[in-house]
Motif scaffolding. Structure first.
Motif, PDB file in Angstrom:
ATOM      1  N   ASP A   1       6.867  -6.693   2.734  1.00  8.15           N
ATOM      2  CA  ASP A   1       5.510  -6.799   2.214  1.00  8.15           C
ATOM      3  C   ASP A   1       4.767  -7.900   2.952  1.00  8.15           C
ATOM      4  O   ASP A   1       5.352  -8.929   3.326  1.00  8.15           O
ATOM      5  CB  ASP A   1       5.552  -7.116   0.717  1.00  8.15           C
ATOM      6  CG  ASP A   1       4.226  -6.901   0.045  1.00  8.15           C
ATOM      7  OD1 ASP A   1       3.942  -5.756  -0.319  1.00  8.15           O
ATOM      8  OD2 ASP A   1       3.460  -7.884  -0.090  1.00  8.15           O
TER       9      ASP A   1
ATOM     10  N   GLU B   1      -2.292   1.282   0.879  1.00 12.10           N
ATOM     11  CA  GLU B   1      -2.301   1.406  -0.576  1.00 12.10           C
ATOM     12  C   GLU B   1      -2.804   2.797  -0.952  1.00 12.10           C
ATOM     13  O   GLU B   1      -2.475   3.330  -1.997  1.00 12.10           O
ATOM     14  CB  GLU B   1      -3.203   0.357  -1.226  1.00 12.10           C
ATOM     15  CG  GLU B   1      -2.594  -1.013  -1.277  1.00 12.10           C
ATOM     16  CD  GLU B   1      -3.424  -1.969  -2.103  1.00 12.10           C
ATOM     17  OE1 GLU B   1      -2.861  -2.991  -2.521  1.00 12.10           O
ATOM     18  OE2 GLU B   1      -4.613  -1.721  -2.327  1.00 12.10           O
TER      19      GLU B   1
ATOM     20  N   THR C   1       7.926  -9.904  -7.603  1.00 14.87           N
ATOM     21  CA  THR C   1       7.995  -8.476  -7.326  1.00 14.87           C
ATOM     22  C   THR C   1       8.675  -7.769  -8.495  1.00 14.87           C
ATOM     23  O   THR C   1       9.064  -8.385  -9.470  1.00 14.87           O
ATOM     24  CB  THR C   1       8.736  -8.202  -5.998  1.00 14.87           C
ATOM     25  OG1 THR C   1       8.574  -6.825  -5.647  1.00 14.87           O
ATOM     26  CG2 THR C   1      10.217  -8.515  -6.101  1.00 14.87           C
TER      27      THR C   1
ATOM     28  N   GLY D   1       2.808  -6.599  -3.036  1.00 16.49           N
ATOM     29  CA  GLY D   1       2.102  -5.322  -3.087  1.00 16.49           C
ATOM     30  C   GLY D   1       3.023  -4.234  -3.604  1.00 16.49           C
ATOM     31  O   GLY D   1       3.350  -4.185  -4.786  1.00 16.49           O
ATOM     32  N   LYS D   2       3.500  -3.360  -2.714  1.00 11.13           N
ATOM     33  CA  LYS D   2       4.388  -2.279  -3.142  1.00 11.13           C
ATOM     34  C   LYS D   2       5.819  -2.454  -2.666  1.00 11.13           C
ATOM     35  O   LYS D   2       6.698  -1.714  -3.088  1.00 11.13           O
ATOM     36  CB  LYS D   2       3.859  -0.935  -2.629  1.00 11.13           C
ATOM     37  CG  LYS D   2       2.599  -0.476  -3.328  1.00 11.13           C
ATOM     38  CD  LYS D   2       2.162   0.874  -2.839  1.00 11.13           C
ATOM     39  CE  LYS D   2       0.924   1.339  -3.605  1.00 11.13           C
ATOM     40  NZ  LYS D   2       0.412   2.613  -3.093  1.00 11.13           N
TER      41      LYS D   2
ATOM     42  N   ASN E   1       3.301   4.513 -14.294  1.00  6.51           N
ATOM     43  CA  ASN E   1       4.577   5.203 -14.161  1.00  6.51           C
ATOM     44  C   ASN E   1       5.144   5.441 -15.555  1.00  6.51           C
ATOM     45  O   ASN E   1       4.629   4.897 -16.543  1.00  6.51           O
ATOM     46  CB  ASN E   1       5.550   4.410 -13.275  1.00  6.51           C
ATOM     47  CG  ASN E   1       5.741   2.970 -13.744  1.00  6.51           C
ATOM     48  OD1 ASN E   1       5.895   2.700 -14.924  1.00  6.51           O
ATOM     49  ND2 ASN E   1       5.729   2.036 -12.802  1.00  6.51           N
TER      50      ASN E   1
ATOM     51  N   ASP F   1       9.577   4.156  -9.643  1.00  2.00           N
ATOM     52  CA  ASP F   1       8.248   4.371  -9.072  1.00  2.00           C
ATOM     53  C   ASP F   1       8.283   4.235  -7.550  1.00  2.00           C
ATOM     54  O   ASP F   1       8.961   3.365  -7.003  1.00  2.00           O
ATOM     55  CB  ASP F   1       7.279   3.351  -9.665  1.00  2.00           C
ATOM     56  CG  ASP F   1       5.836   3.793  -9.558  1.00  2.00           C
ATOM     57  OD1 ASP F   1       5.596   5.002  -9.417  1.00  2.00           O
ATOM     58  OD2 ASP F   1       4.951   2.930  -9.630  1.00  2.00           O
ATOM     59  N   HIS F   2       7.546   5.107  -6.848  1.00  2.00           N
ATOM     60  CA  HIS F   2       7.445   5.108  -5.390  1.00  2.00           C
ATOM     61  C   HIS F   2       8.779   5.388  -4.700  1.00  2.00           C
ATOM     62  O   HIS F   2       9.019   4.910  -3.585  1.00  2.00           O
ATOM     63  CB  HIS F   2       6.867   3.785  -4.871  1.00  2.00           C
ATOM     64  CG  HIS F   2       5.552   3.416  -5.481  1.00  2.00           C
ATOM     65  ND1 HIS F   2       4.447   4.248  -5.413  1.00  2.00           N
ATOM     66  CD2 HIS F   2       5.157   2.316  -6.173  1.00  2.00           C
ATOM     67  CE1 HIS F   2       3.430   3.662  -6.046  1.00  2.00           C
ATOM     68  NE2 HIS F   2       3.841   2.503  -6.506  1.00  2.00           N
TER      69      HIS F   2
ATOM     70  N   THR G   1       9.107  -3.440 -10.389  1.00  2.00           N
ATOM     71  CA  THR G   1       8.394  -2.179 -10.595  1.00  2.00           C
ATOM     72  C   THR G   1       7.273  -2.317 -11.615  1.00  2.00           C
ATOM     73  O   THR G   1       6.172  -1.812 -11.415  1.00  2.00           O
ATOM     74  CB  THR G   1       9.377  -1.083 -11.033  1.00  2.00           C
ATOM     75  OG1 THR G   1      10.415  -0.968 -10.051  1.00  2.00           O
ATOM     76  CG2 THR G   1       8.677   0.264 -11.183  1.00  2.00           C
TER      77      THR G   1
ATOM     78  N   LYS H   1      13.332  -5.149  -2.714  1.00  2.00           N
ATOM     79  CA  LYS H   1      12.748  -6.194  -3.555  1.00  2.00           C
ATOM     80  C   LYS H   1      13.431  -7.533  -3.333  1.00  2.00           C
ATOM     81  O   LYS H   1      12.780  -8.589  -3.315  1.00  2.00           O
ATOM     82  CB  LYS H   1      12.853  -5.806  -5.037  1.00  2.00           C
ATOM     83  CG  LYS H   1      12.214  -4.482  -5.421  1.00  2.00           C
ATOM     84  CD  LYS H   1      10.733  -4.472  -5.243  1.00  2.00           C
ATOM     85  CE  LYS H   1      10.110  -3.193  -5.780  1.00  2.00           C
ATOM     86  NZ  LYS H   1       8.694  -3.050  -5.400  1.00  2.00           N
TER      87      LYS H   1
ATOM     88  N   ALA I   1       0.302   5.273   1.010  1.00  2.00           N
ATOM     89  CA  ALA I   1       1.688   5.032   0.589  1.00  2.00           C
ATOM     90  C   ALA I   1       2.724   5.451   1.612  1.00  2.00           C
ATOM     91  O   ALA I   1       2.980   6.619   1.812  1.00  2.00           O
ATOM     92  CB  ALA I   1       1.969   5.726  -0.735  1.00  2.00           C
TER      93      ALA I   1
END
Length: 464
Positions: A184, A23, A57, A178-179, A343, A202-203, A59, A218, A26
């Motif tokens: 995940d 986290e 999940t 999480g991300k 974001n 994002d990311h 963004t 996702k 990244a």
């Protein structure tokens, strides 16, 4: 198993924090695997198999949808465990039952148990392949001279939550990814409903095809035994979800719809059409038009879970929802708002909420601290898209390894013609913004959940 005499949460946290935490660093999905997480849970007795889950999940909006689904489930009469990340102030917030975070004693106990189990897993006691290098989201692939990979910080915290939920005997787990998604560490749950709120940049690196790449990751949480609920998204992204062969696919604008979404005192009033009913004038105790979209997702997801129409007593649960650092009003004269927007889309939503639901007669100061992977110009430009005011920016840097320097935030504001100042720590920035503000002014603190958490702790502890 209780911790040995003298064991404490501080000691357990010191052990936990000795693990790699992606986290904070990244990474991408290359080389990832869920096998280490499965091995860890096998050693714990497969606690995640003891209860069904709603897995969420996307963004933006994951936390809000998760909190709303939990509220509906509790109003239904269920005992609900909620797993969220990141935390705002304390690690305990990541796992809660009935809205109450895990206590220090229980957290110390479950972490102590994990400490014992970790050695067993690394030694290959659960059938981990010798020399295995697979990692999960937050995994490391690092070995410690044993047989299996060392679990990551995120894997261990996720496993702790699943073990605690089983110990408490929850009826339902509401689990926020999480991300990532497919890889995940949470993607081992007994999912009955999978929700994808939206797809944002994002990311990502923003290269052509990024939307498809993000959706493919996702969509990995969707399973053939679970209903998939998707927020508004392009048909080509819906097609990717369909490829995962969910038991049923429910898409915003097609199978359910937010028909009305208007501001109200303390929140919103929404009307939502779902596959089974039309829910009129449902009060949601959260600010912002985007919370109407989240409410539609939550109602549809929970309705799919219980497979029947929801009655008024269950819908009333939406009126008691409160989420720290999600457009949370913590002061009135001046108006002070804390929002974890991290974001451009999130910041635009926060700014739009300010413009729509609050009349600020004086100046508006934004306290902004963000992560180093963010473009500060794009973040500040998002405020302009909402017609909200930004008279002044106080740049700061949250206490986190990937934080963007405060000077970079201030420079971006200056380049956009906005008055700007620099403050080192988040608390200093909050104090400076308040010192510059009169009763008729407003202060909005945003840019990262780490900024929001530090500001919230600073203000609510009486330091401002």
């Amino acid at each position: 198993m209780s911790p040995p005499p003298g064991s404490s949460l501080a000691e357990a946290r010191a052990w936990l924090d000795g693990h790699v935490n992606l986290e904070a660093t990244a990474g991408d999905t290359e080389g990832l695997s869920l096998q280490p997480m499965r091995s860890l849970l096998a050693a714990l007795g497969e606690p995640h198999a003891d209860y069904p889950a709603v897995h969420i999940t996307g963004t933006n909006g994951k936390g809000s949808v998760a909190t709303m689904v939990a509220a509906l489930a509790e109003a239904w009469g269920m005992t609900v465990g909620t797993y969220a990340s990141p935390h705002v102030e304390r690690i305990n917030e990541r796992m809660s039952v009935g809205g109450t975070p895990i206590g220090d004693e229980d957290l110390a106990e479950v972490l102590h148990h994990l400490r014992l189990v970790e050695g067993y897993v690394i030694a290959g006691g659960t059938g981990v392949i010798a020399g295995g290098t697979g990692v999960t989201a937050g995994g490391t692939g690092v070995t410690s001279g044993g047989e299996g990979p060392v679990p990551s910080w995120f894997e261990l915290v996720t496993a702790a939550a699943f073990r605690w939920f089983a110990d408490v005997a929850v009826d339902l787990a509401v689990v926020e990814v999480g991300k990532l998604g497919r890889y995940d560490a949470t993607n081992v749950v007994n999912s009955r409903v999978g929700v994808i709120t939206n797809i944002g940049r994002d990311h990502t690196d923003g290269r052509p095809g990024w939307e498809r790449a993000v959706m493919e990751e996702k969509a990995g949480i969707l399973h053939d035994q679970a209903v998939a609920v998707l927020g508004p998204m392009a048909p080509e992204l819906v097609a990717i979800a369909q490829q995962e062969s969910p038991r049923e696919l429910l898409v915003a604008g097609r199978h359910f719809e937010l028909e009305e979404n208007r501001p109200a005192v303390g929140g919103r009033v929404v009307t939502v059409r779902t596959p089974r009913a039309r829910y009129e004038d449902v009060y949601v105790s959260l600010f912002g038009a985007h919370q109407g979209d989240n409410a539609a997702l939550a109602l549809t997801a929970f309705e799919a879970l219980v497979d029947q129409e929801l009655d008024e007593s269950v819908l009333a649960g939406m009126g008691g929802v409160a989420i720290p650092a999600r457009f949370e009003v913590v002061g009135r004269q001046p108006l002070v708002v804390i929002d974890g927007a991290h974001n451009p889309d999130g910041l635009a939503a926060a700014a739009a909420t300010l413009a729509e639901q609050f009349s600020v007669l004086g100046t508006v100061t934004w306290v902004v601290g963000m992560m180093g992977d963010k473009d500060p110009d794009a973040m500040l430009a998002a405020i302009d898209t909402s017609d909200a005011r930004c008279d002044r920016v106080v740049g700061c840097a949250p206490d986190w390894p990937r934080a963007l320097p405060a000077a970079a935030v201030a420079a971006a504001a200056t380049n956009r013609g906005i008055d700007a100042e620099i403050a080192g720590q988040v608390g200093e920035a909050v104090d400076r913004a308040l010192a510059l503000s009169a009763d008729e002014d407003a202060v909005v603190i945003a840019g990262s959940l780490y900024t929001a958490g530090a500001a919230r702790l600073h203000m609510l502890s009486g330091n401002s």
